[in-house]
Design an enzyme around this catalytic site. Sequence first.
Site, short mmCIF file in Angstrom:
data_model
loop_
_atom_site.label_atom_id
_atom_site.label_comp_id
_atom_site.label_asym_id
_atom_site.label_seq_id
_atom_site.Cartn_x
_atom_site.Cartn_y
_atom_site.Cartn_z
N ASP A 168 0.81 -1.22 0.00
CA ASP A 168 0.00 0.00 0.00
C ASP A 168 0.84 1.27 0.00
OD1 ASP A 168 0.97 -0.09 2.61
OD2 ASP A 168 -0.74 1.05 3.33
N GLU A 169 2.06 1.16 -0.44
CA GLU A 169 2.98 2.29 -0.37
C GLU A 169 3.80 2.38 -1.64
OE1 GLU A 169 5.73 3.29 3.32
OE2 GLU A 169 5.13 1.20 3.14
#
Length: 441
Positions: free
Chosen positions: A219-220
Amino acid sequence: MDNNNNNKNINNNESNNNKDNLCDIDDKNKIDDENVLYRLSLNPNKGGLQNVDKEKINKIIYEVSKGSAFFKNAKEKEKAHFEKIKEIKKKYLFLKNQPMEYEKQQMKNIMNKMESDRDLSQYIVHVDMDAFYASVEELDNPELKNKPMAVGSKSMLSTANYEARKYGVRSAMPGYIALKLCKNLIIVPTRFERYHELSHQIRNIIANYDPDYCPASIDEVYLNITNFLNDNPNYTPSKVTEELREEIYKQTRLTASAGIAPNICSDMNKPNGQTELKNCTDEILKFLKDLPIGKVSGIGKVAEKTLNELGIKTCGELKENMVYIKELFKPSSYQFLLSASLGLGRTKIENKWKRKSISVERTFSNTSEIQKLEDKLHEISCKLANDVKKENLKGKSVTLKLKTSSFEILTRCLTISKYIYQQEDLYKVGKKVKFIYIIFF
DNA sequence: CAACGAAGGACCC
DNA sequence: TACCAGGGTCCTTCGGCT
């Protein structure tokens, strides 16, 4: 995902002046449970959680944890770390009484050189999804919104939504402890395929701004928007970032936070917001001055505590003390801390990730039956062979990891002459490795 | 005898 | 009732061989 390494000392009511502590290191030979709690990173200090009753939460967590084998193990670790800290402090006190004129000058020169090499030409953005797993679950099941909810299981939570965080529930917390903090907590199981699906979608959006973006986790993402800015002169860095986050929201209905800085050191963002650090040395140093060292990615609770015990709490203080750090830490730690203290990260981002290992691990209830252990070995070798096949890999080094009932981690490795990938071979080698620890006991 | 492999940790999400 | 994951990377330490 939210990182939870910004723990503060749990007993912040007591006098915690580290300058004072430096003097009574020998009196303090008792490891109190509060220090252990600190180590467990079970204390809630996450951003946006000012309203939680920390006192009460810590008490509940302590009551549930104390006496457990896990807690005992943490206590042992803490004890060992405490000894290490004592040594470092001793050296530190000695150095503090030295003039160190030459070393100080040398450090100044090193810093000046690094400062003059600082690259302010790049605009790097770090995009981080807000409570990713939990947000995805809310997306697919809106009924979960506004209810305290966490993703994971009774034994471990991956992430919690903001409603749950109000109760002190947070990622990396065992679910059963979370339930003590919040009786109505809804725990939903993880659905990795779904998260990967959305992750993919998000990355595709990001690729529009930098095709060479670098995923940092599910998620980054880090991206360099310098080229985009050159091609689109009517944009500013913050406008690009706003648009990017807007686009993610439009297409996925998920919110993201972002940090903009001249290097990939920035990690200061709030839910659904963005922070910009201008490409200017003064801004960076001002930002760092009061930044708690624990906020720096790469400084975990152990390093944070070590530094805290030396009276170093912020990056500014870290910078002031680098002369001593150079003597007290290993070269690579020193190099890392030096860069951190100056706010220097990489300005080049690469996405050429190459896998170096692949693994499967399972935790099961205590047993000393050989048959059960072999069954487990069989189970994980099947899953591993499956994963290996999927990725078309092979390897020649097999490590078996064993966690004992007292939470000790043992690993045993066996390197063989040929590359293997089939389940039968993995199991066979695994069994050979296993022999080592059976003899061990 | 230094390079290296193995074991243990710290860290991140 | 009892109960603290799983998938990675990188660094350090240490010791028996080649």
